[in-house]
Motif scaffolding. Structure first.
Motif, mmCIF file in Angstrom:
data_model
loop_
_atom_site.group_PDB
_atom_site.id
_atom_site.type_symbol
_atom_site.label_atom_id
_atom_site.label_comp_id
_atom_site.label_asym_id
_atom_site.label_seq_id
_atom_site.Cartn_x
_atom_site.Cartn_y
_atom_site.Cartn_z
ATOM 1 N N HIS A 53 -17.292 -19.814 -6.548
ATOM 2 C CA HIS A 53 -16.945 -19.164 -7.773
ATOM 3 C C HIS A 53 -15.623 -19.809 -8.261
ATOM 4 O O HIS A 53 -14.979 -20.630 -7.597
ATOM 5 N N ASN A 54 -15.286 -19.809 -9.610
ATOM 6 C CA ASN A 54 -14.381 -20.433 -10.231
ATOM 7 C C ASN A 54 -13.044 -19.742 -10.008
ATOM 8 O O ASN A 54 -13.271 -18.615 -9.415
ATOM 9 N N HIS A 56 -11.307 -17.725 -11.813
ATOM 10 C CA HIS A 56 -11.102 -16.417 -12.277
ATOM 11 C C HIS A 56 -12.484 -15.549 -11.770
ATOM 12 O O HIS A 56 -12.623 -14.576 -12.376
ATOM 13 N N ASP A 57 -13.257 -16.117 -11.050
ATOM 14 C CA ASP A 57 -14.339 -15.138 -10.529
ATOM 15 C C ASP A 57 -15.308 -14.996 -11.900
ATOM 16 O O ASP A 57 -16.000 -13.929 -11.772
ATOM 17 N N THR A 58 -15.216 -15.698 -12.929
ATOM 18 C CA THR A 58 -16.118 -15.590 -14.207
ATOM 19 C C THR A 58 -17.346 -16.430 -14.016
ATOM 20 O O THR A 58 -18.421 -16.181 -14.762
ATOM 21 N N VAL A 59 -17.441 -17.490 -13.174
ATOM 22 C CA VAL A 59 -18.551 -18.375 -12.801
ATOM 23 C C VAL A 59 -18.922 -18.230 -11.645
ATOM 24 O O VAL A 59 -17.921 -18.587 -10.458
ATOM 25 N N ILE A 60 -20.178 -17.825 -10.984
ATOM 26 C CA ILE A 60 -20.515 -17.781 -9.774
ATOM 27 C C ILE A 60 -21.763 -18.359 -9.637
ATOM 28 O O ILE A 60 -22.869 -18.019 -10.463
ATOM 29 N N CYS A 61 -22.096 -19.530 -8.540
ATOM 30 C CA CYS A 61 -23.295 -20.001 -8.617
ATOM 31 C C CYS A 61 -23.588 -20.384 -6.917
ATOM 32 O O CYS A 61 -22.693 -19.836 -6.209
ATOM 33 N N HIS A 62 -24.806 -20.706 -6.587
ATOM 34 C CA HIS A 62 -25.370 -20.760 -5.348
ATOM 35 C C HIS A 62 -25.795 -22.316 -5.247
ATOM 36 O O HIS A 62 -27.186 -22.224 -5.222
#
Length: 265
Positions: A53-54, A56-62
Motif C-alpha cells: 500500500h502507498n 496514504h493507503d489510497t493505492v493497494i496492490c498485490h
C-alpha cells in the motif's frame, strides 16, 4: 547476506512470505517481520500472497512478492531473473504505476549517501535515500541542495522520477539539478546517463520508472548559506494586492507561500 529490517513496515508486504529455494542464493528478500531468506535466480516458490500500500493507503496492490535489495548488483540479479518488474520508493505517489502482478522492487534499503565531491560540487546517493536525510547530511558538511521539493519525505529517486518541485519560479524541480543517473535497464545491464546522452538523459530525469531501475543519482550541491524568511498576517485585500504584485513581478521573491485561513469570530 542479511537484509536490514529498518522501516520494513512502510510500503512493505502485509503478510509473511514463504519460499522454497534451490541452488546457490544470490539475492536476499525480507518479510515485514524482518525475517530474511535467500533467493536463487533459478527457482523460488512463493506460497503466500503479498499486499503493498502507498503511504496514504489510497493505492493497494498485490505483487507476486516484494524484494528489498540494498546494492545495484542485487538489482541487476533481480531484473535478469524477471520479465516484469515494478519499482517503488517510500510510496508517496497517488497512482498505480508501481503496481504489478510479478516482482516489486523497493529501494527502501538503498539508503546511503555515497560521495561528496567538493571540487565539482556534487553529491552521489543511492536511490532510496530520503530527501530530508540527504538535506541534513549535506547541512552537517556545510553544503545544501540548490532546490528541493516542498515535501521532502520522498525518496530522492522517487522525487526525481516524478519531477517533484517547490514553490519557486526561479529554482527548478529536483530533476533540474541532476548531473548523472545510474540505472539498470531491461536486459540487466547498468548505464550511467549524463548530459552527453541528450534526450535519454532528459527522459531519465523524469522517467516515472519507465526506463529502468534507478540505483544511484548524482546531484548538484552548493555551499550552505543563511537565508531569511518573513511571516506576515494580512487581510483579504492585502493578499489580493500581494497576488497582483506576484502576477506582475514573479521574480520579486525566490519562494512565496500563501496560506489562507478564514478569520475566526
Amino acid at each position: 547476506a542479511q537484509l536490514r529490517s529498518t522501516d520494513a513496515s512502510l510500503g512493505a508486504p502485509s503478510a509473511p512470505l514463504t519460499a522454497t529455494v534451490t541452488g546457490d542464493p544470490h539475492v536476499a528478500f525480507i518479510t515485514p517481520q524482518g525475517v530474511a531468506f535467500e533467493k536463487a535466480t533459478s527457482s523460488v516458490s512463493i506460497t503466500t500472497a503479498t499486499e503493498w500500500h502507498n503511504w496514504h493507503d489510497t493505492v493497494i496492490c498485490h505483487p507476486g512478492f516484494v524484494a528489498y535489495p540494498w546494492t545495484g548488483e542485487q538489482v541487476v540479479e533481480l531484473v535478469k531473473a524477471h520479465s516484469r518488474v515494478r519499482v517503488v520508493g517510500l510510496g508517496h505517489s497517488f497512482n498505480t504505476l508501481t503496481c504489478g502482478k510479478d516482482l516489486m522492487i523497493t529501494t527502501m534499503q538503498m539508503d546511503r549517501v555515497l560521495t561528496l565531491n567538493k571540487i565539482e560540487h556534487t553529491v552521489t546517493a543511492q536511490a532510496g535515500v530520503k530527501t530530508r536525510n540527504l538535506i541534513h547530511w549535506l547541512r552537517d558538511r556545510g553544503y545544501a541542495l540548490p532546490t528541493a521539493p516542498y515535501y521532502i519525505d520522498q525518496s530522492v529517486a522517487g522525487a526525481v522520477a516524478t519531477s517533484s518541485h517547490g514553490s519557486s519560479v526561479i529554482f527548478g524541480s529536483l530533476s533540474s539539478i541532476i548531473k548523472a543517473v545510474k540505472i539498470v535497464v531491461a536486459d540487466g545491464s547498468i548505464r550511467v546517463l549524463t548530459e552527453a546522452d541528450g534526450d535519454l538523459f532528459m527522459a531519465a530525469k523524469t522517467s516515472v520508472g519507465a526506463l529502468g531501475v534507478v540505483v544511484e543519482l548524482t546531484l548538484a550541491v552548493q555551499l550552505n548559506e543563511l537565508v531569511s524568511r518573513g511571516l506576515h498576517y494580512i487581510d483579504d485585500q492585502g493578499i489580493l494586492a500581494e497576488l497582483k504584485k506576484a502576477e506582475h513581478n514573479a521574480l520579486a521573491f525566490e519562494r512565496v507561500h500563501y496560506w489562507y485561513s478564514p478569520p475566526l469570530k
